[in-house]
Design an enzyme around this catalytic site. Structure first.
Site, PDB file in Angstrom:
ATOM      1  N   CYS A  38       0.718  -2.800   0.348  1.00  0.00           N
ATOM      2  CA  CYS A  38      -0.628  -2.238   0.238  1.00  0.00           C
ATOM      3  C   CYS A  38      -1.673  -3.340   0.084  1.00  0.00           C
ATOM      4  CB  CYS A  38      -0.662  -1.293  -0.965  1.00  0.00           C
ATOM      5  SG  CYS A  38      -2.262  -0.528  -1.304  1.00  0.00           S
ATOM      6  N   SER A  40      -3.947  -3.493  -2.074  1.00  0.00           N
ATOM      7  CA  SER A  40      -4.118  -3.832  -3.484  1.00  0.00           C
ATOM      8  C   SER A  40      -3.227  -5.005  -3.874  1.00  0.00           C
ATOM      9  CB  SER A  40      -3.802  -2.622  -4.367  1.00  0.00           C
ATOM     10  OG  SER A  40      -4.661  -1.546  -4.067  1.00  0.00           O
ATOM     11  N   HIS A  43      -4.809  -8.210  -2.425  1.00  0.00           N
ATOM     12  CA  HIS A  43      -5.957  -8.705  -3.186  1.00  0.00           C
ATOM     13  C   HIS A  43      -5.507  -9.682  -4.272  1.00  0.00           C
ATOM     14  CE1 HIS A  43      -8.597  -6.251  -0.985  1.00  0.00           C
ATOM     15  NE2 HIS A  43      -8.496  -5.134  -1.672  1.00  0.00           N
ATOM     16  N   HIS A  59       3.765  -1.426  -5.650  1.00  0.00           N
ATOM     17  CA  HIS A  59       3.479  -0.216  -6.434  1.00  0.00           C
ATOM     18  C   HIS A  59       3.590   1.065  -5.607  1.00  0.00           C
ATOM     19  CE1 HIS A  59      -0.284  -1.354  -4.452  1.00  0.00           C
ATOM     20  NE2 HIS A  59      -0.574  -0.059  -4.469  1.00  0.00           N
ATOM     21  N   CYS A 162       1.311   5.819  -3.032  1.00  0.00           N
ATOM     22  CA  CYS A 162      -0.036   5.280  -3.249  1.00  0.00           C
ATOM     23  C   CYS A 162      -0.985   5.716  -2.144  1.00  0.00           C
ATOM     24  CB  CYS A 162      -0.002   3.743  -3.349  1.00  0.00           C
ATOM     25  SG  CYS A 162      -1.640   2.999  -3.564  1.00  0.00           S
TER      26      CYS A 162
END
Length: 361
Positions: A38, A40, A43, A59, A162
């Site tokens: 993902c 996220s 990042h 996650h 997610c």
């Protein structure tokens, strides 16, 4: 167990041995079967968001329960489960009023006095998003996972953990899109495609997909978009207003940029709502014309799609199994854990919807 360990921003993750504990009274040990890669996670890898390291990222996962603590009542060994980072305690004000995704109670984590769930080179290791899923096993609170039907393919189930829950939940729960309303979705990655699919399930009358890449716009049509707009050389706000004769009821920003968040608000009709799903860099300020607020327009955020994941995820699984939720088309590549850095390289290019790390049985 083997895990992909993140050490410093800008450096590749390394596959290393990490120790994992035994389940506490309310904890579940899960054998990881699949993990989505993902933005996220990216990042953190690229240093846009700080996090203590070394740490295991990941996650968006699914797996099989191996062991449970003595007080666990929600899952049993052998259950197939999807995990969720919005772990909830079940007794705080947010939980008791149905806002499970807003729970931040420390009750779902081990205290500093207890042994850590993870240890790296004999030292405590922080757990990312209560999960740390880029590993062969996960040790989580029982309210960080939910059992699903066993005929659901786990590589597709992982996406629900997610991106799919965030995108569809923003439509169903945060924005509450009603049948016949018009929707614009900016950014057609995993979350944007899920928002498009969710809008179609909600009965939106017109669903406008916006992206820079023609390949993603073609994919958006598969997920339910009725119209597409290329952002490469188009004034997307004007294009949306022209298509809808004044603007959309709902706009969903799924990238996390200042410019696209502002566009989402500006392309609304009177009384419309812009929902920012993308992770905008902390500290960024949005320039919004306050006069538009007097037209009843709203700008709001969405935390993991305002989900009630123990209820939502099994329903999303049923949607997939009946052909209403599209997950097969979202997976661009299946990779091994040792190829994790390839997945991040591809994510930076922005051309793929989702790569999934798959563990062998």
């Amino acid at each position: 167990m083997k895990a992909a360990v993140f050490h410093t921003p800008g450096s590749p993750l390394s596959i290393e041995d990490v120790s994992i504990g035994k389940p506490g009274p309310h904890e579940v040990l899960i054998r990881t079967r699949a993990v989505g890669v993902c933005h996220s996670d990216l990042h953190l890898v690229d240093g846009l968001l700080p996090h203590p390291a070394p740490v295991i990222l990941g996650h968006e996962a699914a797996g099989v329960v191996e062991a449970v603590g003595e007080l666990v009542r929600t899952v049993r060994p052998g259950d197939h489960v999807v995990t969720c980072l919005s772990v909830y305690c079940g007794h705080c004000e947010h939980c008791l009023t149905g806002e499970l995704s807003l729970c931040i109670s420390p009750d779902t984590r081990r205290s500093k006095e207890e042994e850590p769930r993870l240890a790296y080179r004999h030292k405590p290791m922080p757990q990312f998003a209560n999960l740390s899923a880029f590993a062969e096993q996960m040790l989580v609170h029982e309210h960080a996972c939910v059992a699903i039907r066993r005929d659901m393919p786990l590589d597709r189930a992982a996406l629900i953990g997610c991106g799919v829950t965030t995108g569809t939940g923003a439509v169903f729960h945060t924005a509450k899109v009603a049948p016949g309303e018009t929707v614009a979705v900016i950014g057609c990655g995993g979350i944007g495609l899920s928002a498009i699919n969710g809008a179609a399930l909600a009965g939106a009358g017109r669903i406008i997909a916006i992206d820079m890449l023609d390949s993603k716009l073609d994919l958006a049509r598969t997920f339910g978009a009725t119209d597409v707009i290329s952002a490469k050389d188009t004034d997307v706000v004007k294009a949306v207003r022209d298509l809808t004769r004044g603007g959309v009821h709902h706009a969903f920003e799924c990238i996390g940029l200042k410019s696209t968040a502002e566009q989402a608000f500006t392309m609304l009709r009177r009384g419309g709502t812009a929902t920012v799903i993308g992770m905008v860099k902390p500290g960024v300020k949005l320039d919004i014309d306050p006069y538009q607020l007097l037209q009843g327009k709203r700008l709001q955020g969405s935390v993991m799609g305002s989900n009630r994941f123990p209820v939502d995820m099994p329903r999303l699984v049923d949607f997939y199994m009946t052909g209403k939720l599209r997950l097969d088309e979202m997976i661009s590549r299946r990779l091994k854990l040792e190829q994790i850095n390839e997945a991040f390289d591809e994510l930076r290019l922005g051309e793929l919807a989702r790569s999934v790390i798959v563990f062998e049985d």
